[in-house]
Design an enzyme around this catalytic site. Structure first.
Site, PDB file in Angstrom:
ATOM      1  N   ASN A 126       0.854  -1.190   0.000  1.00  0.00           N
ATOM      2  CA  ASN A 126       0.000   0.000   0.000  1.00  0.00           C
ATOM      3  C   ASN A 126       0.890   1.240   0.000  1.00  0.00           C
ATOM      4  O   ASN A 126       2.109   1.134   0.073  1.00  0.00           O
ATOM      5  CB  ASN A 126      -0.970  -0.017   1.187  1.00  0.00           C
ATOM      6  CG  ASN A 126      -0.243  -0.077   2.508  1.00  0.00           C
ATOM      7  OD1 ASN A 126       0.445   0.867   2.878  1.00  0.00           O
ATOM      8  ND2 ASN A 126      -0.375  -1.188   3.220  1.00  0.00           N
ATOM      9  N   PHE A 127       0.275   2.400  -0.080  1.00  0.00           N
ATOM     10  CA  PHE A 127       1.032   3.640  -0.284  1.00  0.00           C
ATOM     11  C   PHE A 127       1.525   4.283   1.019  1.00  0.00           C
ATOM     12  O   PHE A 127       1.996   5.407   0.997  1.00  0.00           O
ATOM     13  CB  PHE A 127       0.188   4.657  -1.052  1.00  0.00           C
ATOM     14  CG  PHE A 127      -0.042   4.268  -2.481  1.00  0.00           C
ATOM     15  CD1 PHE A 127       1.020   4.125  -3.348  1.00  0.00           C
ATOM     16  CD2 PHE A 127      -1.327   4.030  -2.960  1.00  0.00           C
ATOM     17  CE1 PHE A 127       0.828   3.765  -4.667  1.00  0.00           C
ATOM     18  CE2 PHE A 127      -1.534   3.666  -4.278  1.00  0.00           C
ATOM     19  CZ  PHE A 127      -0.458   3.528  -5.138  1.00  0.00           C
TER      20      PHE A 127
END
Ligand code: CTP
Length: 403
Positions: A210-211
């Protein structure tokens, strides 16, 4: 804020910016501090001890012995007397000596005897400042726990433009005031922080991630450490580095690794802050070989759920231990966050909303609302993640750990 009664050692070294040490002395004295100046031999080429002693009201110390009567200047006594030492301006040479313990003058000797916090405000030519050797020494000092007051950009004595100007005395004084005003109330508390994303491997070259940048968790770790806590920072993959010596960094990759590290460390902790963006699922099978493209139109990856670290700690929690979680919500935010806090048996939950501009993943800023299990709620405006970390730590630990 004031510096009333604070004992401050001002170290002055041989830089053009030494004239600013006179202004700094004046401002410190005006704020109520007692200033003892220690100057290097090169420093005296740039500003006279007479100026500094007139402004501080104390004789300036430069040599190991007073030339007039042979009295020994005790760096050990200075180390005990001081509430804080600041070297401003600090040349590349003095920074190098301090970083490497080369005690060939009174200033470095005093630094090595210092029991109090030390600040360093570098001042030099831009090429010297960015030289790998200078930066290595600055990094070394930081890892030794010295507070570095970064040089600023602007016109330098060489008439070149760039980074190397000593921070203005007014700003230095404001920093020192802020330092003394901050309560170091987490002394020796043990705090575990999870940070960053987790990577769930699919095959040797692919993962589900994920970011999350990890910035919030790292800012929390620095804040806790600077308040005297011993921090265990369990982090997923991130390019960030933790600078404070009180931070023990544990690198993990997957949610399972983060879970194992968290459960192993938690029994020794006073508190755990769960800021990591943990993947809820991982691939059921991890292929040892790179998965090849096939002719099939669809490819289905079967996922299994990862353990919930926050909830697991919530079950293990003993009286006196705190757990603090985060919630990133896009709808019905407060209700969902409160539900998460209850389900995971958290003491506090920090809510950030993806609906707020500049908040959350990847940004340097964040906008949070802190909810407590007792129903208290505090909302903060958009701030840098470092300032958000201060708000979180202040809110969470203000009443709990001090009592
Ligand atoms: N958390 C955790 N372990 C997990 C999942 C989440 O420790 N496997 C923690 C996070 O670090 C955060 C809190 O739980 O402090 C809430 O995370 P979030 O992803 O918002 O919640 P989830 O429980 O995963 O719920 P959902 O993704 O459905 O909103």
């Amino acid at each position: 804020m004031s510096l009333q009664g604070k004992h401050i050692i001002l170290g002055v070294t041989g830089s053009i910016a030494a004239y600013k040490s006179a202004i700094l002395t004046r401002l410190l004295v005006k704020k109520g501090a007692e200033v003892q100046t220690v100057i290097t031999p090169a420093g005296k080429e740039f500003i006279t001890p007479v100026t500094l002693s007139a402004l501080s009201g104390r004789p300036v110390i430069s040599e190991f012995f007073a030339s007039s009567n042979g009295t020994w200047h005790s760096h050990v006594d200075l180390g005990l007397w001081a509430d804080l030492m600041i070297v401003a301006p600090a040349t590349a040479s003095s920074i190098g000596k301090m970083a490497n313990g080369i005690a060939d003058n009174m200033l470095v000797t005093t630094y090595l005897s210092m029991k109090a916090p030390v600040f360093v405000a570098p001042a030099m030519d831009l090429d010297m400042y960015r030289h790998v050797s200078t930066q290595r020494n600055i990094k070394k000092l930081k890892s030794d726990g010295v507070h570095i007051i970064e040089a600023t950009e602007g016109e330098l004595a060489s008439h070149l433009e760039g980074k190397g100007r000593m921070e203005e005395p007014e700003n230095i004084v404001a920093m020192l005031e802020h330092f003394f005003a901050t309560d170091h109330n987490l002394d020796k508390k043990k705090i575990m922080i999870t940070a960053g994303p987790t990577y769930e491997r699919i095959d040797p070259v692919r993962f589900i991630g994920n970011f999350s940048s990890g910035k919030m968790g790292f800012a929390l770790a620095e804040e806790c450490a600077s308040r005297g806590a011993e921090v265990v920072l369990i982090t997923g993959p991130t390019a960030l580095s933790a600078s404070h010596p009180n931070i023990l960094r544990v690198n993990v990759e997957s949610a399972m690794e983060m879970y194992d590290a968290a459960l192993k460390n938690f029994p020794q902790m006073d508190a755990a802050i769960l800021s990591a963006a943990v993947a809820d699922y991982r691939p059921e099978q991890r292929s040892d070989k790179k998965i090849k493209r096939s002719d099939k139109e669809h490819y289905t990856l079967s996922l299994v759920s990862n353990p919930d670290i926050a909830a697991s700690l919530g079950k293990l929690k003993k009286p006196g231990q705190l757990t603090i979680g985060f919630a990133l919500e896009t709808s019905d935010e407060e209700r969902n966050a409160t539900k998460k806090m209850e389900e995971k048996n958290l003491d506090f939950i920090v809510l950030n909303s993806l609906n707020d501009r500049g908040a959350g993943f990847g940004h340097d800023t964040n906008k949070v609302t802190i909810l407590s299990r007792h129903g208290e709620k505090q909302s903060f405006p958009l701030k840098s993640k470092n300032d958000v970390a201060k708000d979180i730590i202040h809110t969470v630990f203000h009443s709990c750990l001090d009592s």
